[in-house]
Design an enzyme around this catalytic site. Structure first.
Site, short mmCIF file in Angstrom:
data_model
loop_
_atom_site.label_atom_id
_atom_site.label_comp_id
_atom_site.label_asym_id
_atom_site.label_seq_id
_atom_site.Cartn_x
_atom_site.Cartn_y
_atom_site.Cartn_z
N GLU A 73 1.02 -6.48 9.26
CA GLU A 73 2.27 -5.42 10.42
C GLU A 73 2.09 -6.32 11.80
O GLU A 73 3.37 -6.74 12.14
CB GLU A 73 2.96 -4.31 10.97
N ARG A 130 9.90 -7.31 14.06
CA ARG A 130 8.30 -8.21 14.25
C ARG A 130 8.97 -9.21 14.70
O ARG A 130 7.84 -9.90 15.44
CB ARG A 130 7.37 -7.52 13.52
N SER A 186 0.50 -1.15 -0.11
CA SER A 186 0.62 0.27 0.18
C SER A 186 0.35 1.24 -0.09
O SER A 186 0.19 2.59 -0.99
CB SER A 186 -0.98 0.13 0.96
N GLN A 187 1.95 0.93 0.26
CA GLN A 187 3.15 2.19 0.10
C GLN A 187 3.29 3.35 -1.07
O GLN A 187 3.41 4.00 -0.81
CB GLN A 187 4.31 1.77 1.39
#
Length: 455
Positions: free
Chosen positions: A336, A408, A189-190
């Site tokens: 994420e 993460r 989406s960036q």
């Protein structure tokens, strides 16, 4: 507080001595900080970012803008900084951003930050002179072709040796024509956010039309739109009655803004997970009542997995019940969060299916393959699917949890370590990408005799 000690190559993840009961103040949102920096740099007047995140990704963004001529002054109030804790603190800090004529030649180090490598090429197209982009070896493998192709269609000149990836040089001409462009942003989406953030400075603005499979991480696009409107941009979106998968930004001046950065709700995940895993209670101060951050979905997801939460003026308090339930959930909008949810699911009392996250194969590492390998090597039973993971809980044992320089994965390993003895986290320092001094915060959470630390 003294400096944090050097971190070992293999960090022994502490086992929870019992139910946690802690308040953890997490630092500001990386996504908000980096969007705020870009918008302030493109504004017609100075602006402020208060309580910004100081981490590798945000410092890379700030330094990149400085190399292109933007002034960024960092200040901290003495009353706040004395009690703010570690060097990652944002408690009393403020950054004053002073727009200037963007110019090259310059070289931008993107590290492995998706926001830097994608948000700044459109900014560089507005600069006067060449801007070279380079970064960590992994950054060469991450998708960037959509941004490159779209910028060329809008009038930019870019030399990437036809790789569709880094390293590359954007030859800024001082302006960009803009207009209509089609882009396949199904891998990130960036790509959409990158074009929207700079679009008000394009001569014709921009009309971005997504073509391709479903867009992942829509909350991040909504964050971009919300922040654009906050600095005076006119943005038409599908949610406002426009065409599906089409965003339009009208050309015009952006206003300077005094913005207080929200806590990073995705970085709150491991601490909330600790409450769920140990049957304890964790409070995250300043949790916003309304937000575009994808981490807000944790309230619903972790409640479904066996906890409960209460949002008050003091923040969000999450309480575990002592049991963890499996979940079947589409994480396409909040991908994420997948590593942390997978860690909790591996400790649950029933299987879980995490769907809609095929795009995670293109993140800091191939997160689906990495989670499958690392959890299975600890005795787990994880199967990689076409668009996610199927997790069947099994008794886990100690071992090395490799992190592939992915922050993460490191925090997910720490969550496993709460319930499984002998977990050693490789390169826990990689958490500094977005969460300064994570090991210190984690230790403080587990040791109520130590006053709560601010990151």
């Amino acid at each position: 507080m003294t400096e944090s000690p050097a971190l070992p190559a293999l960090w022994p993840a502490p086992v929870a001595p019992g139910a946690v009961d802690a308040t953890v103040t997490v630092p500001g949102s990386k996504s908000v900080t980096n969007r705020g920096l870009v918008l302030a740099a493109l504004s017609s007047e100075p602006g402020w970012l208060r309580r910004p995140l100081r981490s590798r990704d945000t410092l890379l963004m700030a330094e990149a803008l400085r190399t292109m001529g933007v002034g960024i002054e960092e200040t901290a109030s003495s009353s706040s900084s004395s009690s703010s804790g570690s060097s990652g603190s944002s408690g009393g800090e403020a950054w004053r951003i002073i727009p200037a004529g963007l110019h090259g030649p310059a070289t931008v180090d993107v590290g492995n930050a998706g926001t830097v490598m994608r948000f700044l090429p459109p900014v560089a197209a507005l600069a006067d002179g060449p801007i070279r982009f380079d970064g960590d070896p992994r950054s060469y493998e991450r998708p960037l072709g959509g941004v490159i192709d779209a910028l060329r269609a809008l009038g930019a000149r870019i030399d990437d040796d036809n790789r569709g990836a880094l390293p590359m040089t954007v030859f800024g001409g001082g302006a960009l024509e803009g207009g209509r462009v089609e882009i396949d942003a199904s891998s990130s989406s960036q790509f959409v956010s990158a074009l929207l953030l700079s679009a008000a400075r394009f001569n014709q603005g921009v009309e971005v039309r997504h073509v391709g499979a479903a867009l992942p991480s829509m909350p991040h696009i909504r964050m971009t739109v919300d922040m654009l409107r906050g600095v005076g941009a006119q943005v038409d979106t599908p949610e406002a009655g426009g065409e599906p998968n089409v965003w339009r930004v009208t050309p015009g001046a952006l206003l300077g803004r005094d913005l207080v950065v929200e806590p990073d709700l995705s970085n709150a995940q491991p601490f909330l997970a600790a409450a769920l895993v140990t049957g304890g209670r964790v409070t995250i101060p300043d949790w916003p009542e309304r937000t575009t951050q994808p981490g807000d979905a944790l309230r619903e997801i972790f409640t479904a997995m066996g906890g409960s939460c209460e949002l008050t003026d003091q923040g969000l308090t999450f309480t575990g019940s002592g049991r963890i339930h499996g979940i079947d959930v589409d994480l396409g909008e909040v991908g994420e969060l997948t590593p942390g949810i997978a860690a909790v699911a591996a400790l649950a009392d029933s299987p879980s299916t995490l769907r809609g996250v095929a795009h995670l194969r293109l993140h800091e590492t191939d997160r689906l393959a990495a989670l499958t390998k690392e959890l299975n090597e600890l005795g787990g039973d994880v199967t990689e699917t076409a668009d996610g993971l199927h997790i069947r809980p099994r008794p886990l044992h100690g071992g090395i949890f490799h992190t592939y320089e992915d922050h993460r994965l490191a925090t997910a390993a720490a969550v496993i370590g709460l319930a499984v003895e002998g977990i050693e986290v490789e390169n826990v320092a990689t958490t500094g990408k977005t969460l300064p001094d994570f090991p210190g915060l984690w230790t403080d959470m587990l040791n109520p005799a130590v006053p709560a630390r601010r990151a």
